[in-house]
Scaffold this motif. Structure first.
Motif, short mmCIF file in Angstrom:
data_model
loop_
_atom_site.label_atom_id
_atom_site.label_comp_id
_atom_site.label_asym_id
_atom_site.label_seq_id
_atom_site.Cartn_x
_atom_site.Cartn_y
_atom_site.Cartn_z
N SER A 126 57.17 -11.06 -7.44
CA SER A 126 56.16 -11.99 -7.95
C SER A 126 54.89 -11.26 -8.36
CB SER A 126 55.83 -13.06 -6.91
OG SER A 126 56.95 -13.87 -6.63
N PHE A 160 63.44 -14.89 -4.57
CA PHE A 160 64.29 -15.57 -5.54
C PHE A 160 63.45 -16.35 -6.54
CE2 PHE A 160 67.36 -14.66 -2.26
CZ PHE A 160 68.48 -14.32 -3.00
N GLU A 161 62.32 -16.88 -6.10
CA GLU A 161 61.42 -17.55 -7.03
C GLU A 161 60.91 -16.57 -8.07
OE1 GLU A 161 58.37 -19.68 -4.84
OE2 GLU A 161 59.80 -20.20 -3.29
N LEU A 163 62.43 -13.69 -8.98
CA LEU A 163 63.56 -13.30 -9.84
C LEU A 163 63.83 -14.37 -10.90
CD1 LEU A 163 66.04 -11.94 -7.13
CD2 LEU A 163 64.84 -10.57 -8.84
N ASN A 164 63.78 -15.62 -10.50
CA ASN A 164 64.05 -16.73 -11.41
C ASN A 164 63.05 -16.75 -12.56
OD1 ASN A 164 65.41 -19.27 -12.11
ND2 ASN A 164 63.47 -20.22 -11.52
N HIS A 165 61.78 -16.48 -12.24
CA HIS A 165 60.75 -16.47 -13.27
C HIS A 165 60.83 -15.20 -14.12
CE1 HIS A 165 56.15 -16.79 -14.28
NE2 HIS A 165 56.91 -16.94 -15.34
N GLY A 167 63.33 -13.53 -15.08
CA GLY A 167 64.41 -13.56 -16.06
C GLY A 167 64.04 -14.21 -17.38
N SER A 169 60.79 -14.18 -18.53
CA SER A 169 59.40 -13.77 -18.78
C SER A 169 59.23 -12.90 -20.02
CB SER A 169 58.87 -13.01 -17.57
OG SER A 169 59.58 -11.80 -17.38
N PHE A 247 72.61 -11.80 -10.54
CA PHE A 247 71.36 -11.37 -11.16
C PHE A 247 71.34 -11.66 -12.66
CE2 PHE A 247 71.86 -8.46 -7.48
CZ PHE A 247 70.77 -8.91 -6.75
N SER A 249 72.88 -13.97 -14.22
CA SER A 249 72.74 -15.40 -14.48
C SER A 249 71.28 -15.81 -14.50
CB SER A 249 73.50 -16.21 -13.42
OG SER A 249 72.89 -16.05 -12.15
N LEU A 250 70.44 -14.98 -13.90
CA LEU A 250 68.99 -15.20 -13.95
C LEU A 250 68.37 -14.47 -15.13
CD1 LEU A 250 68.19 -14.75 -10.14
CD2 LEU A 250 68.33 -16.90 -11.42
N ASN A 251 69.22 -13.95 -16.04
CA ASN A 251 68.78 -13.25 -17.25
C ASN A 251 68.14 -11.91 -16.96
OD1 ASN A 251 68.82 -13.30 -20.07
ND2 ASN A 251 66.65 -13.86 -20.17
#
Length: 640
Positions: A126, A160-161, A163-165, A167, A169, A247, A249-251
Motif C-alpha cells: 500500500s 491483499f487490499e 495488491l488488488n489496487h 493491479g 494502478s 496474482f 488474476s489481480l492483473n
C-alpha cells in the motif's frame, strides 16, 4: 567492541559505492555483509534470521535501482539490517536497538534511504503504491517503486487490499515476495500451501527458466518479441499451474519463483524487470538464517531474535541466576490459560501469528483443537473471537497492545456494540523496549476506555493476572474484558497461586498514609511500593492504592481518596492523555472534589526505543521520578 567489516564492505558508504563494484565482486560482498551481520548480532543482539535471508536480494536491489530516488519499502523491517549497513549506517550499526542509537526498523527520519517507516507487517504494498501513484501524478515516470513483502506478511488483509489496487494502478511498482515459509512462527493458512505448490512444481520451474532465457535472447529484438515471450509464459502458467493465476488474476504480472540467494541471477532479473512497465510481482524463494548453520538448521522462531550468542558454537547465551526468578507475564498467561481450559471446556485461545511471543503455544501444544493461530490478521482474530462468543464459547484473544490498534473497528462494531463477552489479553502493554515506538503499547487504555460494554483491568503482579483471567472466564452479562500486562518479568518467583474471583471494578489499598496518595494501575504499581518504602524511612507517609480496573473504576475507593487527600499522584505505563489519570480527573470533576493531581505516564510525543527502565526514567515515572513528584508536591505545601 566494534566489528571490523570486510575489505569490500568497508568501502561501501552508500549504494553509489556499491555500484562501482564489478558484478563478479558481489558474491564476496554478500559474504562480507552476511558475516558482518552475524558478528554484530552475536555480540549486541537483535533480529537475525530474517536479515541473513535477504542479503543477496538487498545487495541486488541497491545495485540495480537508483535508491533513494527509486523508493524501496521493506515490510515489517526485521530483514532490513543489510539495507541499513549498505546505506551509510555501517559504522553506527553496533548501536542498533540501543537507547539513543539506530532503530531496529526502517525509520524515515533516520535515513533518506528509509522510504517508509515500518514495525508491523503487511503495509509495504500500500505504501509503495501510494508513492508510485504520486510519482505518476508528478510526472516522475522514470522513478521505480519496490515493495519487499514476506510470505508471512502476505497473510495480513491490508496486503491483499494493496495488491488488488496495484493491479489496476498502471504504475511502475515491483512487489517482491520474499518467500521463506516463515514469519516469526511457522505460517498458517491456505496461502502457505499455495506458495508451496508454486515453488515445488518442477515442470513449471523448468519451463519458466527456459522462458527467462528466451526473453533475454529476444530482448534486443524489440517490444513485439517480448510480447510473444510474455504470451508463451502466460500460457505455461495457465496450463501447468492451475493456481498460479492468484496474482495474475489481480492483473499483476507474475515472475518466478527464483532463487533468492543467486546474486548473479537476481541482478539479471531485476535489471530486466526494471525495464518492464506496469505492476508486477517477483517471487523469490529464500532461507531464513542463510549462511549461518545453527540458524538454517535450528528452530527458526528461536533464531528470529536470539539475543547474544557464540557465533562459533551457536550457543545462545542466557543469564544464570543464583535464585529463582519471576516468570514472564506472557508465560503466566500461557500456563494459566491451560489451567482454566482444563477446568472449563468452553475456553478457546486465539492469537494472530504470535503463538510463541504470547505463549499461546503452550495451549496449542496441549489442546491443539482449542487454540488458533489465525496468521497476521488482527482484525480477523477479533471478529473470529466474536463469532466464537456468539455460540457460547469463551474466547481469550491474545494480541500485542500496539497491534490491537489494527482491530479497533472490529472491537467496536463486532464485539462491543453486540455486547459479546470476548476476553482480550493485551501483551506488551506499556513500553516494549528495544523494538521502539511501533511496538510500544501506549494507547490501549485511552482508546478502549471510551467504548461502551468494555471492562479494562491491569494486574500489578502474576497472582492478580491469574485472578483476572479466572474472573474473565466466569459467566457475565456481555461486555468485553480487556487485561493488559507488560513485556518481561513479573515480581513473584512463586507465582502459581490459587485463583479467585475479583469483583469487577474493585481496587485495593496497598498502604495507609497521610501526606500524599499514589494511585497506580498495573505492574508499574511495584515502583510505587518501592517509593513508599524509601519515603517511609524519611518519615514521609504515602498512601498507595492499586486500582486494578480503569473501567469501571472503583468509585468507592476514589471517594475515600478525595475525601482524605488534597495531593494525589496517578501513575500509569500508558499515554497520559485519555488514560488512567484522566479517568481519575474526570471522577474528581464529576463529583466536585478539589485536589492537586499530578499525572505520571507516557507523554504526548513519540518515545523512541531503549530498555524499559530507560524509557520509564526518560518519561519520569521510574521510582526516582515518582519520588521526585512526591517531594515536589510536598514542598509546594511547605511553601504556602
Amino acid at each position: 567492541m566494534l566489528i571490523t567489516p570486510g575489505k569490500l564492505l568497508s568501502q561501501i558508504n552508500s549504494p553509489d559505492d556499491l555500484k562501482k563494484l564489478d558484478k563478479v565482486q558481489l558474491v564476496q560482498l554478500c559474504e562480507e555483509l552476511r558475516q558482518f551481520i552475524i558478528d554484530n548480532v552475536s555480540v549486541y543482539g537483535g533480529h537475525f534470521g530474517a536479515s541473513l535471508g535477504v542479503v543477496e536480494l538487498t545487495v541486488a536491489l541497491h545495485y540495480i535501482f537508483n535508491t533513494p530516488y527509486d523508493q524501496l519499502v521493506w515490510d515489517v523491517g526485521h530483514q532490513a539490517y543489510g539495507h541499513k549497513i549498505l546505506t551509510g549506517r555501517r559504522d553506527e550499526f553496533h548501536t542498533n536497538r540501543v537507547y539513543g542509537g539506530l532503530s531496529g526498523f526502517p525509520k524515515m527520519k533516520e535515513s533518506k534511504y528509509d522510504a517508509f517507516g515500518v514495525g508491523h507487517s503487511s503495509t509495504s504494498v500500500s505504501a509503495a503504491l501510494g508513492m508510485a501513484v504520486a510519482s505518476k501524478y508528478l510526472n516522475q515516470n522514470d522513478r521505480q517503486h519496490i515493495a519487499v513483502i514476506g510470505d508471512g506478511a502476505l497473510t495480513g488483509g491490508i496486503a491483499f487490499e494493496g495488491l488488488n489496487h496495484a493491479g489496476v494502478s498502471d504504475t511502475n511498482i515491483l512487489i517482491i515476495l520474499n518467500d521463506n515459509c516463515m514469519s516469526i512462527d511457522p505460517n498458517v493458512g491456505a496461502l502457505k500451501d499455495y506458495l508451496t505448490d508454486i515453488t515445488t512444481s518442477r515442470t513449471y520451474n523448468k519451463l519458466k527458466d527456459d522462458v527467462w532465457k528466451l526473453l533475454g535472447k529476444l530482448s534486443n529484438f524489440g517490444k513485439s518479441a517480448q510480447e510473444i515471450v510474455s504470451k508463451v509464459e502466460t500460457g505455461i502458467k495457465s496450463t501447468l499451474l492451475s493456481q498460479s493465476n492468484l496474482f495474475e488474476s489481480l492483473n499483476l504480472r507474475y515472475f518466478g519463483p527464483v532463487d533468492g540467494h543467486d546474486i548473479d541471477h537476481l541482478v539479471t532479473i531485476l535489471g530486466d524487470l526494471k525495464n518492464i512497465k506496469g505492476p508486477k510481482i517477483l517471487h523469490c524463494v529464500t532461507v531464513k538464517g542463510k549462511g549461518y548453520g545453527p540458524a538454517e538448521k535450528g528452530n527458526a522462531t528461536t533464531w528470529h531474535a536470539p539475543g547474544t550468542f557464540d557465533k562459533i558454537t551457536g550457543e545462545i547465551f542466557k543469564k544464570v541466576y543464583e535464585k529463582p526468578q519471576p516468570p514472564k507475564y506472557q508465560d503466566v498467561f500461557g500456563h494459566t490459560l491451560v489451567e482454566l481450559a482444563k477446568a472449563n471446556e468452553k475456553i478457546v485461545g486465539i492469537t494472530p501469528a504470535m503463538p510463541s511471543g504470547s505463549s499461546m503455544n503452550i495451549m496449542m501444544k496441549e489442546m491443539p483443537d482449542r487454540a488458533f493461530d489465525v496468521g497476521i490478521a488482527e482484525q480477523h482474530a477479533v471478529t473470529f473471537s466474536a463469532g466464537l462468543a456468539t455460540q457460547g464459547l469463551i474466547p481469550f484473544c491474545n494480541i500485542y497492545s500496539s497491534f490491537m490498534q489494527r482491530a479497533y473497528d472490529q472491537v467496536v462494531h463486532d464485539v462491543c456494540i453486540q455486547n459479546l463477552p470476548v476476553n482480550f489479553c493485551l501483551d506488551r502493554a506499556g513500553f516494549a523496549g528495544a523494538d521502539g515506538p511501533t511496538h510500544h503499547g501506549a494507547y490501549d487504555v485511552a482508546f478502549f476506555r471510551c467504548v461502551p460494554n468494555m471492562i479494562i483491568a491491569s494486574p500489578m503482579n502474576e497472582s492478580e493476572l491469574r485472578n483476572l483471567m479466572y474472573t474473565a472466564q466466569l459467566p457475565r452479562n456481555g461486555k468485553a474484558f480487556t487485561i493488559r500486562y507488560p513485556r518481561g518479568q513479573g515480581v513473584m518467583p512463586e507465582w502459581r497461586t490459587p485463583m479467585e474471583e475479583i469483583k469487577v471494578g474493585s481496587g485495593r489499598k496497598i498502604k495507609e498514609g497521610e501526606d500524599v496518595a499514589i494511585l497506580t494501575i498495573g505492574h508499574i504499581g511495584n515502583y510505587a511500593v518501592e517509593v513508599c518504602e524509601r519515603l517511609e524511612k524519611r518519615g514521609i507517609e504515602i498512601a498507595h492504592y492499586d486500582m486494578r480496573f480503569v473501567k469501571p473504576i472503583d468509585e468507592e475507593l476514589l471517594h475515600e481518596v478525595f475525601s482524605k487527600f488534597s495531593k494525589v499522584i496517578t501513575v500509569e505505563d500508558g499515554c497520559i492523555q485519555g488514560g488512567f489519570g484522566s479517568a481519575v480527573l474526570e471522577f474528581m470533576a464529576d463529583n466536585n472534589y478539589h485536589a492537586e493531581i499530578k499525572r505520571l505516564g507516557i507523554p504526548d510525543r513519540i518515545v523512541e526505543h531503549g530498555e524499559q527502565i530507560e524509557l520509564h526514567r526518560e518519561c519520569g515515572f521510574d521510582p526516582d521520578g515518582i519520588e521526585k513528584a512526591v517531594i515536589q508536591m510536598l514542598e509546594t505545601v511547605n511553601t504556602i
